[in-house]
Design a protein around this motif. Sequence first.
Motif, PDB file in Angstrom:
ATOM      1  N   PRO A   1     -12.774   1.384  -8.603  1.00 22.86           N
ATOM      2  CA  PRO A   1     -11.453   1.632  -8.002  1.00 22.86           C
ATOM      3  C   PRO A   1     -10.621   2.637  -8.787  1.00 22.86           C
ATOM      4  O   PRO A   1      -9.870   3.424  -8.191  1.00 22.86           O
ATOM      5  CB  PRO A   1     -10.790   0.244  -8.020  1.00 22.86           C
TER       6      PRO A   1
ATOM      7  N   GLU B   1     -11.988   6.151  -8.038  1.00 29.39           N
ATOM      8  CA  GLU B   1     -11.595   6.626  -6.715  1.00 29.39           C
ATOM      9  C   GLU B   1     -10.093   6.896  -6.643  1.00 29.39           C
ATOM     10  O   GLU B   1      -9.661   7.834  -5.965  1.00 29.39           O
ATOM     11  CB  GLU B   1     -12.027   5.621  -5.648  1.00 29.39           C
TER      12      GLU B   1
ATOM     13  N   ALA C   1      -5.698   3.845   2.185  1.00 30.94           N
ATOM     14  CA  ALA C   1      -7.139   4.073   2.281  1.00 30.94           C
ATOM     15  C   ALA C   1      -7.866   3.429   1.106  1.00 30.94           C
ATOM     16  O   ALA C   1      -8.925   2.800   1.271  1.00 30.94           O
ATOM     17  CB  ALA C   1      -7.425   5.575   2.334  1.00 30.94           C
ATOM     18  N   LEU C   2      -7.310   3.567  -0.088  1.00 28.77           N
ATOM     19  CA  LEU C   2      -7.932   2.974  -1.269  1.00 28.77           C
ATOM     20  C   LEU C   2      -7.847   1.451  -1.236  1.00 28.77           C
ATOM     21  O   LEU C   2      -8.799   0.757  -1.613  1.00 28.77           O
ATOM     22  CB  LEU C   2      -7.272   3.527  -2.535  1.00 28.77           C
TER      23      LEU C   2
ATOM     24  N   ALA D   1      -7.830  -0.392   1.403  1.00 26.57           N
ATOM     25  CA  ALA D   1      -8.781  -0.874   2.404  1.00 26.57           C
ATOM     26  C   ALA D   1     -10.188  -0.983   1.823  1.00 26.57           C
ATOM     27  O   ALA D   1     -10.968  -1.846   2.228  1.00 26.57           O
ATOM     28  CB  ALA D   1      -8.780   0.060   3.616  1.00 26.57           C
ATOM     29  N   ARG D   2     -10.505  -0.137   0.852  1.00 24.40           N
ATOM     30  CA  ARG D   2     -11.842  -0.146   0.241  1.00 24.40           C
ATOM     31  C   ARG D   2     -11.955  -1.144  -0.897  1.00 24.40           C
ATOM     32  O   ARG D   2     -12.996  -1.776  -1.076  1.00 24.40           O
ATOM     33  CB  ARG D   2     -12.184   1.248  -0.291  1.00 24.40           C
ATOM     34  N   HIS D   3     -10.890  -1.268  -1.679  1.00 31.01           N
ATOM     35  CA  HIS D   3     -11.000  -2.024  -2.931  1.00 31.01           C
ATOM     36  C   HIS D   3     -10.070  -3.221  -3.022  1.00 31.01           C
ATOM     37  O   HIS D   3     -10.138  -3.981  -3.993  1.00 31.01           O
ATOM     38  CB  HIS D   3     -10.720  -1.090  -4.118  1.00 31.01           C
TER      39      HIS D   3
ATOM     40  N   ASP E   1     -17.447  15.080  -0.085  1.00 25.64           N
ATOM     41  CA  ASP E   1     -17.003  13.867  -0.781  1.00 25.64           C
ATOM     42  C   ASP E   1     -16.012  14.187  -1.883  1.00 25.64           C
ATOM     43  O   ASP E   1     -15.774  13.350  -2.762  1.00 25.64           O
ATOM     44  CB  ASP E   1     -18.198  13.099  -1.354  1.00 25.64           C
TER      45      ASP E   1
ATOM     46  N   ARG F   1     -12.019   8.587   3.898  1.00 25.34           N
ATOM     47  CA  ARG F   1     -11.685   7.199   3.568  1.00 25.34           C
ATOM     48  C   ARG F   1     -10.486   6.707   4.364  1.00 25.34           C
ATOM     49  O   ARG F   1     -10.423   5.537   4.742  1.00 25.34           O
ATOM     50  CB  ARG F   1     -11.474   7.085   2.057  1.00 25.34           C
TER      51      ARG F   1
ATOM     52  N   ALA G   1     -11.688   5.949   7.908  1.00 27.60           N
ATOM     53  CA  ALA G   1     -12.452   4.698   7.919  1.00 27.60           C
ATOM     54  C   ALA G   1     -11.538   3.481   7.911  1.00 27.60           C
ATOM     55  O   ALA G   1     -11.925   2.400   8.376  1.00 27.60           O
ATOM     56  CB  ALA G   1     -13.402   4.653   6.722  1.00 27.60           C
ATOM     57  N   ALA G   2     -10.315   3.662   7.381  1.00 29.92           N
ATOM     58  CA  ALA G   2      -9.343   2.564   7.331  1.00 29.92           C
ATOM     59  C   ALA G   2      -8.386   2.596   8.517  1.00 29.92           C
ATOM     60  O   ALA G   2      -7.419   1.828   8.548  1.00 29.92           O
ATOM     61  CB  ALA G   2      -8.559   2.640   6.023  1.00 29.92           C
TER      62      ALA G   2
END
Length: 430
Positions: free
Chosen positions: A237, A240, A289-290, A292-294, A340, A349, A352-353
């Motif tokens: 995290p 990113e 966005a971050l 949502a991923r972590h 990326d 990202r 995706a969220a």
Amino acid sequence: MSLRGARTFVGLGFGAIQAGLFLYEAWASGAFGRLVVAEIRPELVAAVREAGGYYHLNIAHAHGIEQVQVGPVEIYNPQLPAHREALVEAIAGAEELATALPGVAYYAGAGPASPHRLLALGLRRKARQGGPRAVIYAAENHPQGAASLLEARVRSAVLPLEQAALCRPVRFVDTVIGKMCGVTGDLAGLAPVTPNSPQAFLVEAFNRIYISPVDFGDGQPFVRGLAAFEEQANLIPYQEAKLYGHNAVHALAAYLGAACGLTRMAELRERPGMVPFLRAALLHESGPALRARHGPVPGLLAPDDWAAATEDLLERILNPHLRDSVARVARDPARKLGWDDRLIGTMRRALAAGIMPRRYALGAAAALALWAPGAAAATALSTLWGDVAPADQVRPILDLIGEGQQQLARWRAQGFSDLETMFQIEEANG
């Protein structure tokens, strides 16, 4: 301040990160009695040696610039046999080391001066002599983790039967370095690296550095001399957040600055609506966005923490005392438009969220205008991304960048008016 500790620190590469972060923190910690650095530029090695092993550092604070003399450091050119032997001996006795090279591609090169061979020889000697345990910080960025790549390169330099013994007393550690460091030829008001140097190290005061855990697996804790660094059990995290938060908004700011003809990053403060626009990119695109991923990582991605970090980061990247240029931050737009990398990676990202990253799309359009003026987004970027970009993900990205190109044209036609106000009006009007 004098070197009064018992430890030895060894750095490979004497650029701004090594000089302004690793060597400086080692010197300031009071834990080290010996600072050693490898550098292949003979004129720089000679200059530091002629200065008695001392160099100057300019540290940009919010209120002004602090000048510090660091040293003494022992600086050696590994291309010279006697210097190479001194470096190998220092590595064998070191407790903490750091690579600060232009990239992971520089880990292994031809000839005996290659960093991976220097480390292999020093660690082999450490193992045979029963030298102290050591940590090697890898400062180079890489999505696969620079530390594992460095370790693999070092292992490849010795026989398979030696590899286990070689790496038993050492741990290779990844880093997340948010400190902005640079070398400048604009010496007005700055202390040069050495008295006759045409350049100066100029770095920011920020030093909150995250590293992967140091665990030797024997139940015995390793007490680091570089105690300012923070170990994190899960570094992903933080990596990113650096790439898709700090680096992303830094690039966004630079490409917008380039679009409206600015020279210094600090000049962005004078553009109407620019700071609110950058703030909104972090708060409404990067941050969600971050998370949502972590998840809401405490101290990093929790909403209140992210909001506080946003204000701090904007102050830092727009600090006039850092003298950062738009051209420096905006350099290599093709790389920063990578599938990326900071701009497109953040957009992906966010999508995706379920977030529409229109601010970063505008930044990508500005980067594209700098890299390939007049080019259609689909043509230039599809060629750049090649086969790494899944077809079903490409179209939404290209559509957003196409909208960004139109917004960029309107902003330019309006004489670069209040950007965030323009953006919000267009959002409200659909």
